[in-house]
Design a protein around this motif. Structure first.
Motif, PDB file in Angstrom:
ATOM      1  N   PHE A 180       0.834  -1.208   0.000  1.00 25.23           N
ATOM      2  CA  PHE A 180       0.000   0.000   0.000  1.00 25.23           C
ATOM      3  C   PHE A 180       0.864   1.251   0.000  1.00 25.23           C
ATOM      4  CE2 PHE A 180      -2.091   3.364   2.505  1.00 25.23           C
ATOM      5  CZ  PHE A 180      -3.167   3.626   1.665  1.00 25.23           C
ATOM      6  N   LEU A 181       1.984   1.238   0.726  1.00 31.50           N
ATOM      7  CA  LEU A 181       2.877   2.396   0.745  1.00 31.50           C
ATOM      8  C   LEU A 181       3.525   2.632  -0.615  1.00 31.50           C
ATOM      9  CD1 LEU A 181       4.693   2.172   4.210  1.00 31.50           C
ATOM     10  CD2 LEU A 181       3.019   3.854   3.445  1.00 31.50           C
ATOM     11  N   PHE A 182       3.907   1.552  -1.304  1.00 34.41           N
ATOM     12  CA  PHE A 182       4.442   1.704  -2.664  1.00 34.41           C
ATOM     13  C   PHE A 182       3.399   2.354  -3.568  1.00 34.41           C
ATOM     14  CE2 PHE A 182       7.224  -2.188  -1.708  1.00 34.41           C
ATOM     15  CZ  PHE A 182       8.324  -1.396  -1.421  1.00 34.41           C
ATOM     16  N   THR A 183       2.159   1.898  -3.427  1.00 36.55           N
ATOM     17  CA  THR A 183       1.068   2.458  -4.231  1.00 36.55           C
ATOM     18  C   THR A 183       0.825   3.911  -3.875  1.00 36.55           C
ATOM     19  OG1 THR A 183       0.038   0.264  -4.269  1.00 36.55           O
ATOM     20  CG2 THR A 183      -1.327   2.136  -4.922  1.00 36.55           C
ATOM     21  N   LEU A 184       0.900   4.225  -2.586  1.00 32.87           N
ATOM     22  CA  LEU A 184       0.690   5.592  -2.129  1.00 32.87           C
ATOM     23  C   LEU A 184       1.756   6.533  -2.691  1.00 32.87           C
ATOM     24  CD1 LEU A 184      -1.395   6.968  -0.278  1.00 32.87           C
ATOM     25  CD2 LEU A 184       0.251   6.754   1.594  1.00 32.87           C
ATOM     26  N   ALA A 185       2.982   6.035  -2.823  1.00 32.71           N
ATOM     27  CA  ALA A 185       4.061   6.852  -3.386  1.00 32.71           C
ATOM     28  C   ALA A 185       3.757   7.222  -4.830  1.00 32.71           C
ATOM     29  CB  ALA A 185       5.381   6.093  -3.296  1.00 32.71           C
ATOM     30  N   VAL A 186       3.199   6.266  -5.581  1.00 33.17           N
ATOM     31  CA  VAL A 186       2.835   6.539  -6.973  1.00 33.17           C
ATOM     32  C   VAL A 186       1.704   7.557  -7.048  1.00 33.17           C
ATOM     33  CG1 VAL A 186       1.918   5.526  -9.084  1.00 33.17           C
ATOM     34  CG2 VAL A 186       3.607   4.285  -7.752  1.00 33.17           C
ATOM     35  N   ILE A 187       0.671   7.341  -6.212  1.00 29.12           N
ATOM     36  CA  ILE A 187      -0.468   8.258  -6.194  1.00 29.12           C
ATOM     37  C   ILE A 187      -0.012   9.657  -5.809  1.00 29.12           C
ATOM     38  CG2 ILE A 187      -2.663   8.781  -5.062  1.00 29.12           C
ATOM     39  CD1 ILE A 187      -3.090   5.767  -4.748  1.00 29.12           C
ATOM     40  N   PHE A 188       0.913   9.742  -4.866  1.00 25.60           N
ATOM     41  CA  PHE A 188       1.438  11.029  -4.416  1.00 25.60           C
ATOM     42  C   PHE A 188       2.072  11.780  -5.579  1.00 25.60           C
ATOM     43  CE2 PHE A 188       4.667  13.846  -2.728  1.00 25.60           C
ATOM     44  CZ  PHE A 188       4.053  14.429  -1.637  1.00 25.60           C
ATOM     45  N   ASN A 189       2.857  11.081  -6.396  1.00 20.86           N
ATOM     46  CA  ASN A 189       3.550  11.739  -7.500  1.00 20.86           C
ATOM     47  C   ASN A 189       2.637  12.021  -8.688  1.00 20.86           C
ATOM     48  OD1 ASN A 189       6.114  12.322  -6.629  1.00 20.86           O
ATOM     49  ND2 ASN A 189       6.995  10.385  -7.252  1.00 20.86           N
ATOM     50  N   LEU A 190       1.598  11.225  -8.848  1.00 20.64           N
ATOM     51  CA  LEU A 190       0.685  11.446  -9.963  1.00 20.64           C
ATOM     52  C   LEU A 190      -0.328  12.545  -9.676  1.00 20.64           C
ATOM     53  CD1 LEU A 190      -0.063   7.796 -11.163  1.00 20.64           C
ATOM     54  CD2 LEU A 190       1.392   9.500 -12.276  1.00 20.64           C
ATOM     55  N   SER A 191      -0.629  12.768  -8.405  1.00 23.84           N
ATOM     56  CA  SER A 191      -1.630  13.757  -8.029  1.00 23.84           C
ATOM     57  C   SER A 191      -1.056  15.167  -8.081  1.00 23.84           C
ATOM     58  CB  SER A 191      -2.161  13.463  -6.620  1.00 23.84           C
ATOM     59  OG  SER A 191      -3.002  14.506  -6.184  1.00 23.84           O
ATOM     60  N   SER A 192      -1.824  16.083  -8.608  1.00 19.08           N
ATOM     61  CA  SER A 192      -1.393  17.488  -8.676  1.00 19.08           C
ATOM     62  C   SER A 192      -1.604  18.217  -7.351  1.00 19.08           C
ATOM     63  CB  SER A 192      -2.170  18.221  -9.782  1.00 19.08           C
ATOM     64  OG  SER A 192      -3.570  18.169  -9.529  1.00 19.08           O
ATOM     65  N   TYR A 193      -2.309  17.575  -6.418  1.00 19.82           N
ATOM     66  CA  TYR A 193      -2.615  18.216  -5.139  1.00 19.82           C
ATOM     67  C   TYR A 193      -1.663  17.792  -4.018  1.00 19.82           C
ATOM     68  CZ  TYR A 193      -7.002  19.254  -7.528  1.00 19.82           C
ATOM     69  OH  TYR A 193      -7.932  19.692  -8.431  1.00 19.82           O
ATOM     70  N   SER A 194      -0.882  16.743  -4.243  1.00 22.08           N
ATOM     71  CA  SER A 194      -0.035  16.222  -3.172  1.00 22.08           C
ATOM     72  C   SER A 194       1.024  17.224  -2.745  1.00 22.08           C
ATOM     73  CB  SER A 194       0.626  14.920  -3.622  1.00 22.08           C
ATOM     74  OG  SER A 194       1.361  15.119  -4.815  1.00 22.08           O
ATOM     75  N   THR A 195       1.678  17.863  -3.717  1.00 19.67           N
ATOM     76  CA  THR A 195       2.719  18.839  -3.380  1.00 19.67           C
ATOM     77  C   THR A 195       2.124  20.051  -2.679  1.00 19.67           C
ATOM     78  OG1 THR A 195       3.937  18.124  -5.340  1.00 19.67           O
ATOM     79  CG2 THR A 195       4.671  20.138  -4.282  1.00 19.67           C
ATOM     80  N   ARG A 196       0.960  20.475  -3.126  1.00 18.03           N
ATOM     81  CA  ARG A 196       0.304  21.622  -2.490  1.00 18.03           C
ATOM     82  C   ARG A 196      -0.038  21.306  -1.036  1.00 18.03           C
ATOM     83  NH1 ARG A 196      -4.142  22.807  -7.245  1.00 18.03           N
ATOM     84  NH2 ARG A 196      -2.660  22.929  -8.990  1.00 18.03           N
TER      85      ARG A 196
END
Length: 205
Positions: A180-196
């Motif tokens: 799940f953490l590996f998947t979360l890392a991908v979602i984090f980088n694909l999402s435009s809102y994660s950095t914000r």
């Protein structure tokens, strides 16, 4: 070396590696007539490999996108050191089908998670090294980049590394949480809102 040579090599390597990933998904060998229930049972056995394929493909996409920004957008020239860093990066990228196949076929073994996590860490650190060299080396020319943009790229580059560092020891308690953490890392980088979201949390500190 001009950008076109390195860009072509990068696109070629990523295209080949991302295509090789799908070759790890092999149809089950079934002899004789079968009904839908048996066929579905065989397909279910492929789910770990399918999920590993999706995870690895998405990771490779984020690495390709980051490499494009660091080399094609930020760097205005290329020297031998940057070329050598790219060679190491491409070598690690080419090994993704191996670690992804290991994770898919042996998804219940902690060692497969550890090897996959270490691989992600090595790729992430090499990508960070590349980015840092492009931004701060006196030999590489780049446009003016705001601190805001530098912070965002730092977070996105190191996020898979941090998630993997947590996922590796966590695998000995729960492999499912590690995946799940590996998947979360991908979602984090694909999402435009994660950095914000990260920047808001950073400002509140």
């Amino acid at each position: 070396m001009n950008h076109s040579r390195l860009d072509q090599l990068s696109d070629g390597i990523f295209a080949i590696v991302m295509t090789i990933l799908v070759f790890q998904i092999k149809l089950p060998d079934i002899w004789g007539p079968i009904d839908n229930a048996v066929l579905w049972s065989e397909i279910e056995k492929l789910l770990p490999v399918l999920l590993s394929y999706i995870l690895s493909f998405a990771l490779l996409f984020t690495y390709w996108r980051a490499h494009h920004f660091f080399i094609s957008v930020y760097a205005k020239n290329i020297d031998s050191i940057l070329t050598n860093i790219n060679a190491l990066f491409f070598m690690l990228i080419s090994l993704v089908p191996f670690s992804a196949s290991l994770l898919g076929q042996y998804s219940k073994n902690e060692l497969s998670v550890v090897i996959f996590g270490i691989h992600i860490i090595l790729i992430g650190l090499t990508l960070y090294w590349m980015r840092r060299y492009v931004l701060f080396s006196p030999h590489i020319h780049n446009p003016e980049i705001s601190k805001h943009e530098i912070l965002g790229s730092t977070v996105r580059t190191l996020a898979p590394v941090v998630f993997s560092l947590i996922a590796i020891p966590l695998s000995f308690l729960s492999i499912e949480l590690s995946l799940f953490l590996f998947t979360l890392a991908v979602i984090f980088n694909l999402s435009s809102y994660s950095t914000r979201l990260f920047e808001k949390l950073f400002k509140q500190q």
